[in-house]
Structure formats: structure tokens, C-alpha cells
Design a protein around this motif. Structure first.
Motif, PDB file in Angstrom:
ATOM      1  N   CYS A  66       0.538  -8.269   0.164  1.00 47.77           N
ATOM      2  CA  CYS A  66      -0.052  -7.410  -0.872  1.00 47.77           C
ATOM      3  C   CYS A  66      -1.102  -6.493  -0.276  1.00 47.77           C
ATOM      4  O   CYS A  66      -1.149  -5.301  -0.575  1.00 47.77           O
ATOM      5  N   ALA A  67      -1.960  -7.081   0.574  1.00 49.81           N
ATOM      6  CA  ALA A  67      -3.042  -6.307   1.175  1.00 49.81           C
ATOM      7  C   ALA A  67      -2.489  -5.173   2.021  1.00 49.81           C
ATOM      8  O   ALA A  67      -2.965  -4.037   1.963  1.00 49.81           O
ATOM      9  N   ASP A  68      -1.448  -5.455   2.815  1.00 49.24           N
ATOM     10  CA  ASP A  68      -0.851  -4.437   3.673  1.00 49.24           C
ATOM     11  C   ASP A  68      -0.202  -3.337   2.846  1.00 49.24           C
ATOM     12  O   ASP A  68      -0.334  -2.156   3.154  1.00 49.24           O
ATOM     13  N   TYR A  69       0.492  -3.711   1.776  1.00 49.38           N
ATOM     14  CA  TYR A  69       1.183  -2.723   0.945  1.00 49.38           C
ATOM     15  C   TYR A  69       0.175  -1.787   0.284  1.00 49.38           C
ATOM     16  O   TYR A  69       0.316  -0.565   0.341  1.00 49.38           O
ATOM     17  N   ALA A  70      -0.834  -2.362  -0.346  1.00 43.65           N
ATOM     18  CA  ALA A  70      -1.841  -1.545  -1.027  1.00 43.65           C
ATOM     19  C   ALA A  70      -2.612  -0.688  -0.038  1.00 43.65           C
ATOM     20  O   ALA A  70      -2.941   0.472  -0.331  1.00 43.65           O
ATOM     21  N   LEU A  71      -2.905  -1.249   1.137  1.00 44.75           N
ATOM     22  CA  LEU A  71      -3.632  -0.503   2.165  1.00 44.75           C
ATOM     23  C   LEU A  71      -2.875   0.769   2.535  1.00 44.75           C
ATOM     24  O   LEU A  71      -3.448   1.863   2.578  1.00 44.75           O
ATOM     25  N   GLU A  72      -1.578   0.632   2.773  1.00 46.54           N
ATOM     26  CA  GLU A  72      -0.766   1.789   3.140  1.00 46.54           C
ATOM     27  C   GLU A  72      -0.649   2.775   1.993  1.00 46.54           C
ATOM     28  O   GLU A  72      -0.725   3.982   2.187  1.00 46.54           O
ATOM     29  N   THR A  81      -7.638   8.011   0.181  1.00 49.88           N
ATOM     30  CA  THR A  81      -8.933   7.769   0.812  1.00 49.88           C
ATOM     31  C   THR A  81      -8.741   7.533   2.306  1.00 49.88           C
ATOM     32  O   THR A  81      -7.718   6.978   2.724  1.00 49.88           O
ATOM     33  N   HIS A  82      -9.708   7.954   3.108  1.00 53.37           N
ATOM     34  CA  HIS A  82      -9.601   7.713   4.549  1.00 53.37           C
ATOM     35  C   HIS A  82     -10.140   6.338   4.917  1.00 53.37           C
ATOM     36  O   HIS A  82     -10.088   5.942   6.077  1.00 53.37           O
ATOM     37  N   LYS A  83     -10.633   5.596   3.911  1.00 57.31           N
ATOM     38  CA  LYS A  83     -11.098   4.228   4.156  1.00 57.31           C
ATOM     39  C   LYS A  83     -10.472   3.278   3.124  1.00 57.31           C
ATOM     40  O   LYS A  83     -11.165   2.727   2.267  1.00 57.31           O
ATOM     41  N   PRO A  84      -9.157   3.069   3.203  1.00 58.69           N
ATOM     42  CA  PRO A  84      -8.488   2.223   2.215  1.00 58.69           C
ATOM     43  C   PRO A  84      -8.846   0.750   2.324  1.00 58.69           C
ATOM     44  O   PRO A  84      -8.519  -0.029   1.431  1.00 58.69           O
ATOM     45  N   ASP A  85      -9.535   0.383   3.404  1.00 52.91           N
ATOM     46  CA  ASP A  85      -9.936  -1.014   3.561  1.00 52.91           C
ATOM     47  C   ASP A  85     -11.220  -1.330   2.791  1.00 52.91           C
ATOM     48  O   ASP A  85     -11.595  -2.502   2.667  1.00 52.91           O
ATOM     49  N   LEU A  86     -11.886  -0.314   2.243  1.00 51.67           N
ATOM     50  CA  LEU A  86     -13.099  -0.556   1.468  1.00 51.67           C
ATOM     51  C   LEU A  86     -12.716  -0.936   0.032  1.00 51.67           C
ATOM     52  O   LEU A  86     -12.297  -0.077  -0.750  1.00 51.67           O
TER      53      LEU A  86
END
Length: 303
Positions: A22-28, A34-39
Motif C-alpha cells: 500500500c505504501a509503495d503504491y500510494a507513494l508512486e 508533490t515532490h515529497k510523497p513520503d511526508l
């Protein structure tokens, strides 16, 4: 070598794998906005959402709201009936919501006074009318009764051919638009169920001002026209295990071209929903205020 794995340990491992997926899918997916999708979870807030379902505005957005609220749930499909889904999947999660029903009930007075926990999705009023017209004259009781109430008529109302013929009658399009005007405003000002009500009222400037003020203060407003971006903004603000199902609309328009034709009819006729247009504008302001703060692009960060 014999390896023994307990069932509980296996469930934990599977859950973690799903979480990482889930985290990888949403991150991509969120890199587009946004240039910081990990925030994520930038508000550092444990949400207690009061769900406001505005009809024909993207009902499946509740999937994302569930995923930021019920972290222990692994969602395996797009959700449309959240109450039923949670009772079957994780009943204890219902208590994490102030309200999670999917009906068309508006805001109680105490929530109108303090709408910070309200989460909703809204849509351009003309586009919402076009979508509702193509969905059995959604929320207009008199037209629903006339064209879609009986089982035989319901079959017709599910076919694009029926609406291709119906929109030839421009007065019918305008009758429907007038029937459902002010629906979003009404939901903000009344706790009643607005579904298929007759005799929808006109709102005066004072009432519209109250509705605009409420929309300005709502905790989270998503935009149907920016559905994926709204999911990513929700994730940026509140975290959650956002899966691919939160990005998938459950109900697809019967015909985009018919929606465009209905919109053209309304625009050419000069039809305007004065109340909902102002409320929608307030919702757009609300969305972009939070988007700039929590979902900034690289160019915005440098300014």
C-alpha cells in the motif's frame, strides 16, 4: 530443517506485506502531486471523522477515509457502504468515527458550530447535476417517480439510450436541475436526509453566508475533479495505509459525452445554482489552502 510458523505470526507477516505494498503504491501515485510523497500524517492528529456524503461527488472517497482512520484494516475493495463494510470487517472501527453512514443526511447543529472533524468530497454544481440526471434523476423524487420507480422503468434508466432521448427535452434537464439545486447548501444547514426530497427551498443571502462559513471551517474537503490529488492530500495530512482501492472510483459515469451535453444545455440556458456555487467556491478555497500547506510541489516550495 523444519520451520514452524504460527497462524498469528503468518497473519502478521501478510499484514505487513500488504502495508508495504500500500505504501509503495500510494507513494508512486502521489508523486504526481508533490515532490515529497513520503511526508505523511503531517498534522500528527488521530482523526475522528464525521463523514458528510454529498450525493454524486465521489462516494468511493470513503475508502480513503477508512484507510486513514482504521489503520488495522487491510481494504481489499473500493467501499461504497461504509457502515455495512465496517460491521462485517472490523466493527470496533466504527467507534473511531463520529459518523460513517453513507446516506444523504446533513450536519447536525452542533457539528455546524464545530465542523473541524467533518470530511467530505464536493463537486462543481453543474457537473453534479449532469451526473445525477444520468443516475435515475438522483435526489429528485418527482422525476424518479415519473421515469424510474417501477421495475420495468428502472431497466430503462440504466441504459444510455434512455438518457440520449431524455436530454432532447431541454425543459426536462432544467426541471431536474431546479429540483436538486441547493442540495449541498441544504446538507450544511440541516441534519435531515436530503435524498429524493420534494420542494427543495431557495436560500437567502444570510443562509448562504452561513453555509459558506461552515464550508470554510470543515476539516477536510476533497474535490471530485481532483480525486487522486484529494486522496494524496488526505494521506499527507493524516497518514494511513492508502491502497490502490482508494484511487479507484466505484461508480463510473454512464456516458461522459452525455454529461458534457447536459452541462452545455445548462450553461446555454444560463442556469446557475447560486447557493451551491458559492458553497463550492468556499470548498475549493478550503482544498487549496490545505494543498499548498501539506502537498506542495517543488516550485511552490521554492517560492
Amino acid at each position: 530443517m523444519h520451520i514452524s510458523v504460527k497462524v498469528t505470526e503468518l497473519v502478521t507477516i501478510v499484514s505487513l506485506l500488504i502495508l508495504f505494498a500500500c505504501a509503495d503504491y500510494a507513494l508512486e501515485r502521489c508523486k504526481a502531486f508533490t515532490h515529497k510523497p513520503d511526508l505523511v500524517n503531517q498534522t500528527q492528529t488521530m482523526v475522528h471523522p464525521f463523514y458528510l456524503h454529498v450525493p454524486k461527488c465521489g462516494s468511493s472517497f470513503i475508502t480513503a477515509i477508512i484507510e486513514v482512520t482504521c489503520l488495522q484494516i487491510s481494504v481489499h475493495k473500493t467501499v461504497l457502504e461504509p457502515g455495512l463494510y465496517l460491521r462485517a470487517k472490523q466493527p470496533s472501527c466504527i467507534d473511531r468515527f463520529a459518523r460513517v453512514q453513507s446516506g444523504h443526511h446533513g450536519l447536525p447543529e452542533e457539528i455546524q458550530q464545530n465542523p473541524q472533524n467533518v470530511m467530505t468530497m464536493i463537486r462543481n454544481p453543474v457537473r453534479r447535476v449532469a451526473s445525477g440526471f444520468l443516475h435515475c434523476f438522483h435526489d429528485c423524487l418527482q422525476l424518479y417517480d415519473r421515469f424510474c420507480k417501477s421495475p420495468h422503468l428502472q431497466k430503462n434508466c440504466s441504459k444510455s439510450e434512455f438518457y440520449q432521448h431524455a436530454i432532447q427535452n431541454k425543459s426536462l434537464v432544467l426541471e431536474y436541475a431546479t429540483c436538486v439545486r441547493g442540495l449541498m447548501t441544504e446538507q450544511l444547514l440541516s441534519p435531515k436526509n436530503t435524498k429524493r426530497r420534494k420542494n427543495r427551498k431557495l436560500f437567502n443571502s444570510t443562509e448562504i453566508g452561513r453555509a459558506v462559513n461552515i464550508m470554510d471551517r470543515i476539516g477536510f474537503v476533497g474535490l471530485t475533479e481532483r480525486f487522486d490529488e484529494s486522496v494524496c492530500l488526505l494521506r499527507a495530512m493524516y497518514g494511513g495505509n492508502i491502497s490502490k482501492h482508494s484511487f479507484q472510483p466505484a461508480r463510473v459515469s454512464i456516458s461522459d459525452s452525455l454529461e458534457n451535453r447536459i452541462e452545455k444545455i445548462l450553461v446555454e440556458a444560463g442556469w446557475v445554482d447560486e447557493a451551491d456555487e458559492q458553497v463550492y467556491a468556499a470548498g475549493v478555497r478550503n482544498f487549496f489552502t490545505k494543498r499548498i500547506r501539506y502537498l506542495r510541489s517543488e516550485s511552490e516550495s521554492s517560492t
